[in-house]
Scaffold this active site. Structure first.
Site, PDB file in Angstrom:
ATOM      1  N   LYS A  41     -56.127  57.584  29.782  1.00  9.43           N
ATOM      2  CA  LYS A  41     -55.408  57.554  31.069  1.00  9.43           C
ATOM      3  C   LYS A  41     -53.939  57.161  30.862  1.00  9.43           C
ATOM      4  CE  LYS A  41     -58.129  54.497  33.060  1.00  9.43           C
ATOM      5  NZ  LYS A  41     -59.154  54.283  32.025  1.00  9.43           N
ATOM      6  N   ARG A 120     -60.172  49.615  40.303  1.00  6.00           N
ATOM      7  CA  ARG A 120     -61.275  49.654  39.349  1.00  6.00           C
ATOM      8  C   ARG A 120     -62.588  49.242  39.986  1.00  6.00           C
ATOM      9  NH1 ARG A 120     -58.301  48.787  34.354  1.00  6.00           N
ATOM     10  NH2 ARG A 120     -59.604  48.905  32.506  1.00  6.00           N
ATOM     11  N   ARG A 159     -58.356  52.902  18.091  1.00  9.09           N
ATOM     12  CA  ARG A 159     -57.038  52.830  18.729  1.00  9.09           C
ATOM     13  C   ARG A 159     -56.202  51.679  18.155  1.00  9.09           C
ATOM     14  NH1 ARG A 159     -56.717  52.949  25.200  1.00  9.09           N
ATOM     15  NH2 ARG A 159     -57.776  50.937  25.098  1.00  9.09           N
ATOM     16  N   ARG A 192     -55.930  46.033  19.891  1.00 10.30           N
ATOM     17  CA  ARG A 192     -56.034  45.206  21.093  1.00 10.30           C
ATOM     18  C   ARG A 192     -57.313  44.378  21.011  1.00 10.30           C
ATOM     19  NH1 ARG A 192     -55.099  49.093  26.238  1.00 10.30           N
ATOM     20  NH2 ARG A 192     -56.919  47.911  26.910  1.00 10.30           N
ATOM     21  N   ARG A 203     -66.731  46.233  28.258  1.00 10.72           N
ATOM     22  CA  ARG A 203     -65.860  47.068  29.100  1.00 10.72           C
ATOM     23  C   ARG A 203     -66.588  48.290  29.620  1.00 10.72           C
ATOM     24  NH1 ARG A 203     -60.894  48.302  25.503  1.00 10.72           N
ATOM     25  NH2 ARG A 203     -59.908  49.130  27.350  1.00 10.72           N
TER      26      ARG A 203
HETATM   27  P1  AMP Z   1     -56.624  48.577  30.725  1.00 20.72           P
HETATM   28  O1  AMP Z   1     -55.385  48.513  29.919  1.00 20.72           O
HETATM   29  O2  AMP Z   1     -56.462  49.319  32.022  1.00 20.72           O
HETATM   30  O3  AMP Z   1     -57.818  49.011  29.933  1.00 20.72           O
HETATM   31  O4  AMP Z   1     -56.930  47.057  31.183  1.00 20.72           O
HETATM   32  C1  AMP Z   1     -57.154  46.042  30.234  1.00 20.72           C
HETATM   33  C2  AMP Z   1     -57.953  44.912  30.869  1.00 20.72           C
HETATM   34  O5  AMP Z   1     -57.189  44.340  31.950  1.00 20.72           O
HETATM   35  C3  AMP Z   1     -59.280  45.312  31.492  1.00 20.72           C
HETATM   36  O6  AMP Z   1     -60.325  45.376  30.531  1.00 20.72           O
HETATM   37  C4  AMP Z   1     -59.475  44.184  32.497  1.00 20.72           C
HETATM   38  O7  AMP Z   1     -59.869  42.986  31.843  1.00 20.72           O
HETATM   39  C5  AMP Z   1     -58.070  43.951  33.009  1.00 20.72           C
HETATM   40  N1  AMP Z   1     -57.767  44.821  34.173  1.00 20.72           N
HETATM   41  C6  AMP Z   1     -56.791  45.761  34.250  1.00 20.72           C
HETATM   42  N2  AMP Z   1     -56.786  46.332  35.467  1.00 20.72           N
HETATM   43  C7  AMP Z   1     -57.797  45.755  36.172  1.00 20.72           C
HETATM   44  C8  AMP Z   1     -58.320  45.953  37.467  1.00 20.72           C
HETATM   45  N3  AMP Z   1     -57.802  46.862  38.310  1.00 20.72           N
HETATM   46  N4  AMP Z   1     -59.381  45.197  37.844  1.00 20.72           N
HETATM   47  C9  AMP Z   1     -59.913  44.273  37.023  1.00 20.72           C
HETATM   48  N5  AMP Z   1     -59.485  44.041  35.783  1.00 20.72           N
HETATM   49  C10 AMP Z   1     -58.432  44.779  35.335  1.00 20.72           C
END
Ligand code: AMP
Length: 251
Positions: A41, A120, A159, A192, A203
């Protein structure tokens, strides 16, 4: 695209009172990108930004930026949020919405937006819908990137991200020229914390339980645009553009 809009995300990444240089466009795109972690994404949001002009707004980037600040600069809510993130768990809806609400100028922005990683959960989607209705704004579309589970695990575990410029590589699918070093800025590549195997399963489970229901939520609103997340990033972006162009005019 509007030449002035350079994905200036100061207001998003830093929060108020930071301001950015984004200007209004005639028919701004207001997009949400859905899909399991690892479908790409973030990469697609960057490519779509180049074509559509709207800014790439990632909630994960905001939480990661907060995590890299000194502990004494973090609010207690942010410290708790960072703990959730490191485990790969979803951050509670109230904390996430508070953070997005604080940056609502980016949702109202006349340049549009490409939301990546938000909403989310159905409750986050309802909060966004309520807010946008109050501001008389409409989502243009919700793109759902689809990919088989086995491929998602391969993508996440390989990644690597640049410490400096945040460019993303993959150990086998998109390796850097020199191992562990960013092609673009020479920064160190790291994995990460939430891309480690123990976090990946947390996740994916959180995705199935909390985020997958959004597919039905947005499908019932007539906004869902499914796109297969297979092929090169440019091919996937091309397919996304074709699907978006087939929609009625945005805005
Ligand atoms: P991402 O980079 O979008 O994969 O986000 C990394 C982490 O940030 C996720 O695994 C969650 O722990 C947290 N996170 C990011 N966006 C959200 C969201 N909208 N709701 C809840 N947790 C989030």
């Amino acid at each position: 695209m509007n030449e002035q809009n350079k994905n200036d995300r100061a207001a998003w990444l830093k929060g108020p009172p930071a301001e950015c240089s984004v200007s209004e466009t005639r028919s701004p795109w207001r997009l949400v990108l859905l899909g399991a972690p690892g479908v790409g994404k973030g990469t697609q949001a960057d490519l779509l930004h180049e074509r559509l002009g709207a800014c790439h707004l990632s909630t994960g980037d905001v939480f990661r930026a907060a995590g890299s600040r000194d502990a004494c600069e973090q609010t207690p809510a942010m410290r708790t949020a960072i703990e959730y993130m490191c485990r790969g768990a979803l951050i509670p809806d109230t904390t996430v919405w508070e953070m997005v609400r604080e940056r609502s100028a980016c949702i109202r922005c006349g340049g549009g937006f490409i939301l990546d990683g938000f909403p989310r959960t159905v409750s986050q989607a309802e909060a966004l819908r309520g807010y946008m209705e109050g501001e008389s704004l409409l989502l243009s579309a919700v793109v759902n990137y689809e990919l088989p589970l086995a491929e998602i695990v391969t993508r996440l575990s390989g990644r690597r991200t640049c410490e400096e410029c945040k460019s993303v590589f993959h150990m086998t699918m998109q390796p850097p020229r020199e191992q562990g070093v960013c092609d673009h800025c020479g920064g160190r590549l790291f994995q990460r914390e939430d891309d480690r195997p123990e976090s990946i399963s947390v996740r994916l489970e959180a995705y199935e339980r909390s985020t997958a229901p959004l597919i039905q939520f947005y499908s019932e609103l007539g906004l869902l645009v499914p796109v297969a997340a297979t092929g090169s990033p440019d091919e996937i972006c091309g397919n996304t553009m074709t699907a978006l162009e087939a929609l009625a005019s945005p805005g």
